[in-house]
Write a protein that holds these residues in place. Structure first.
Motif, short mmCIF file in Angstrom:
data_model
loop_
_atom_site.label_atom_id
_atom_site.label_comp_id
_atom_site.label_asym_id
_atom_site.label_seq_id
_atom_site.Cartn_x
_atom_site.Cartn_y
_atom_site.Cartn_z
N LEU A 245 0.86 -1.18 0.00
CA LEU A 245 0.00 0.00 0.00
C LEU A 245 0.90 1.23 0.00
CD1 LEU A 245 -2.67 -1.11 2.64
CD2 LEU A 245 -3.05 -0.83 0.19
N ASP A 246 1.05 1.87 -1.15
CA ASP A 246 1.88 3.07 -1.25
C ASP A 246 1.11 4.28 -0.76
OD1 ASP A 246 4.04 1.73 -2.25
OD2 ASP A 246 3.57 2.12 -4.35
N MET A 247 1.79 5.14 0.00
CA MET A 247 1.18 6.36 0.53
C MET A 247 2.12 7.53 0.32
SD MET A 247 -0.30 4.55 3.91
CE MET A 247 1.13 3.48 3.87
N PRO A 248 1.59 8.74 0.08
CA PRO A 248 2.42 9.88 -0.26
C PRO A 248 3.08 10.57 0.94
CG PRO A 248 0.13 10.53 -0.30
CD PRO A 248 0.15 9.05 -0.05
N GLY A 249 2.62 10.28 2.15
CA GLY A 249 3.12 10.99 3.33
C GLY A 249 4.43 10.44 3.86
N GLU A 250 4.91 11.07 4.92
CA GLU A 250 6.18 10.69 5.53
C GLU A 250 6.10 9.33 6.22
OE1 GLU A 250 9.11 12.19 5.26
OE2 GLU A 250 8.19 13.64 3.91
N ILE A 251 4.95 9.04 6.82
CA ILE A 251 4.76 7.75 7.47
C ILE A 251 4.26 6.75 6.43
CG2 ILE A 251 3.42 6.47 9.20
CD1 ILE A 251 3.41 8.98 10.91
N LYS A 252 5.00 5.67 6.28
CA LYS A 252 4.71 4.71 5.20
C LYS A 252 3.98 3.45 5.69
CE LYS A 252 6.74 7.29 2.15
NZ LYS A 252 5.93 8.02 1.15
N SER A 253 3.83 3.30 6.98
CA SER A 253 3.17 2.10 7.49
C SER A 253 1.90 2.48 8.22
CB SER A 253 4.10 1.33 8.44
OG SER A 253 4.42 2.12 9.57
N LEU A 254 0.93 1.59 8.21
CA LEU A 254 -0.36 1.82 8.85
C LEU A 254 -0.62 0.74 9.89
CD1 LEU A 254 -2.62 2.56 5.74
CD2 LEU A 254 -1.78 4.24 7.39
N ASN A 255 -1.40 1.09 10.89
CA ASN A 255 -1.95 0.09 11.80
C ASN A 255 -2.71 -0.94 10.97
OD1 ASN A 255 -4.68 -0.70 13.21
ND2 ASN A 255 -3.21 -0.42 14.84
N VAL A 256 -2.68 -2.20 11.38
CA VAL A 256 -3.25 -3.26 10.56
C VAL A 256 -4.75 -3.07 10.32
CG1 VAL A 256 -3.69 -4.85 12.50
CG2 VAL A 256 -3.32 -5.76 10.20
N SER A 257 -5.48 -2.50 11.27
CA SER A 257 -6.90 -2.28 11.04
C SER A 257 -7.12 -1.18 10.02
CB SER A 257 -7.62 -1.95 12.35
OG SER A 257 -7.14 -0.74 12.91
N ASN A 258 -6.24 -0.16 10.00
CA ASN A 258 -6.33 0.88 8.98
C ASN A 258 -5.94 0.34 7.61
OD1 ASN A 258 -7.10 2.84 10.85
ND2 ASN A 258 -4.99 3.36 11.34
N ALA A 259 -4.92 -0.51 7.59
CA ALA A 259 -4.52 -1.14 6.32
C ALA A 259 -5.65 -2.01 5.79
CB ALA A 259 -3.25 -1.97 6.53
N ALA A 260 -6.38 -2.64 6.68
CA ALA A 260 -7.49 -3.50 6.26
C ALA A 260 -8.58 -2.69 5.56
CB ALA A 260 -8.08 -4.23 7.46
N VAL A 261 -8.98 -1.57 6.17
CA VAL A 261 -10.07 -0.79 5.58
C VAL A 261 -9.63 -0.16 4.26
CG1 VAL A 261 -9.61 1.39 6.78
CG2 VAL A 261 -11.94 0.82 6.10
N LEU A 262 -8.36 0.25 4.16
CA LEU A 262 -7.86 0.83 2.91
C LEU A 262 -7.83 -0.22 1.81
CD1 LEU A 262 -6.69 3.12 1.27
CD2 LEU A 262 -4.44 2.64 2.27
N SER A 263 -7.33 -1.41 2.11
CA SER A 263 -7.27 -2.46 1.10
C SER A 263 -8.68 -2.93 0.71
CB SER A 263 -6.44 -3.64 1.61
OG SER A 263 -6.98 -4.20 2.79
N LEU A 264 -9.60 -2.94 1.66
CA LEU A 264 -10.99 -3.30 1.34
C LEU A 264 -11.61 -2.27 0.41
CD1 LEU A 264 -12.35 -4.56 4.78
CD2 LEU A 264 -12.06 -5.92 2.70
N TYR A 265 -11.31 -1.00 0.63
CA TYR A 265 -11.85 0.04 -0.24
C TYR A 265 -11.29 -0.11 -1.65
CZ TYR A 265 -13.04 4.56 -2.20
OH TYR A 265 -13.52 5.56 -3.03
N VAL A 266 -9.97 -0.31 -1.76
CA VAL A 266 -9.36 -0.50 -3.07
C VAL A 266 -9.99 -1.71 -3.76
CG1 VAL A 266 -7.23 -1.03 -4.31
CG2 VAL A 266 -7.19 0.63 -2.44
#
Length: 276
Positions: A245-266
């Motif tokens: 999951l590529d992101m434009p900001g300085e922080i490149k990693s997400l909490n796993v629950s946030n990564a889940a909702v982002l990947s579900l949306y994609v």
């Protein structure tokens, strides 16, 4: 004789025994499943309990309510199914951890059955959790899964939290909406999904391509790794695709629950599920 705190365990769920001191005595924040299949799961909070009451598959063993909660249930025409015990809020407080927001409702219930992986419909999306142990994260993932009409969540019998207590509260009723498939071996489960036509996509920071650039198809299984550790090596090798999951900001990693909702949306957008 001292009152005992509720320490729920069950085939589909449970958090660690509630501990007012906050000390874990060296124990992890999760319990192995199937250790006490006769123990009830513990459900508390308005959405968690009312969704369980509305689920005909959920057998309620005991229901404890405050007068205000009982009045609200009656006002909203929600059937309790069994005769509740009416107590003061403090009676529920002493059975739960100090920070538990129970809103005057506490239920003891049978765990829900775990479907077989071979019964999953070959459509839409499923989530696969690779040893995610934090009950708050798994509960939040369940809530997101319900929002995106995920068909099931596949998780391991070991190294995963039981579906009770903190997890159930964080899920906010989603336990009643998203089936949880419990497997003994995740690699074999992924192989079974591959053989049944699922596209198994692992999410990992070392993935070969951004998820939004991967050609996705139904049925889709998104695989999420444990907090901090990510996907295990055998899990990555068994997935048909490993993406990041590529992101434009300085922080490149997400909490796993946030990564889940982002990947579900994609996934939902790419599969056209948002318009169904």
């Amino acid at each position: 004789m001292k009152d005992k705190k509720i320490a729920p365990r069950g085939p589909r769920g449970g958090a660690k025994p509630f501990n007012r001191t906050g000390k874990s005595a060296g124990r992890p924040a999760w319990r192995e499943r199937d250790s006490h299949p006769d123990r009830p799961v513990i459900l508390y909070g308005w959405h968690t309990v009312t969704m369980a009451l509305a689920n005909p598959q959920r057998r309620i063993r005991k229901l404890t309510l405050t007068e205000n909660a009982a009045r609200r249930l009656a006002d909203e025409n929600i059937q309790t199914r069994i005769a509740p015990e009416i107590v003061r809020p403090q009676e529920i407080d002493r059975l739960l951890s100090p920070d538990a927001v129970h809103q005057g409702l506490l239920a003891e219930a049978d765990p829900l059955p775990s479907p077989d992986i071979e019964t999953l419909k070959q459509e839409g999306m499923v989530l696969v959790l690779d040893q995610i142990t934090d009950p708050h994260n798994v509960g939040a993932i369940l809530r997101s899964a319900a929002a995106f009409a995920v068909k099931a969540i596949v998780t391991t019998a070991r190294h995963s939290p039981e579906a009770t207590g903190v997890l159930a509260k964080a899920a906010s009723g989603a336990l009643e909406l998203v089936p949880m498939v419990t497997v003994q071996n995740l690699a074999r489960a992924l192989t079974a999904l591959n053989e049944r036509g699922f596209q198994t996509v692992g999410l990992d920071s070392e993935g070969s391509a951004d998820l939004s650039d991967v050609t996705l198809r139904e049925p889709l299984a998104l695989v999420l790794g444990a907090e901090g550790k990510g996907l295990r090596q055998l899990t990555r090798e068994t997935c048909s695709v490993v993406a990041r999951l590529d992101m434009p900001g300085e922080i490149k990693s997400l909490n796993v629950s946030n990564a889940a909702v982002l990947s579900l949306y994609v996934g939902a957008v790419r599969l056209g599920l948002m318009k169904r």
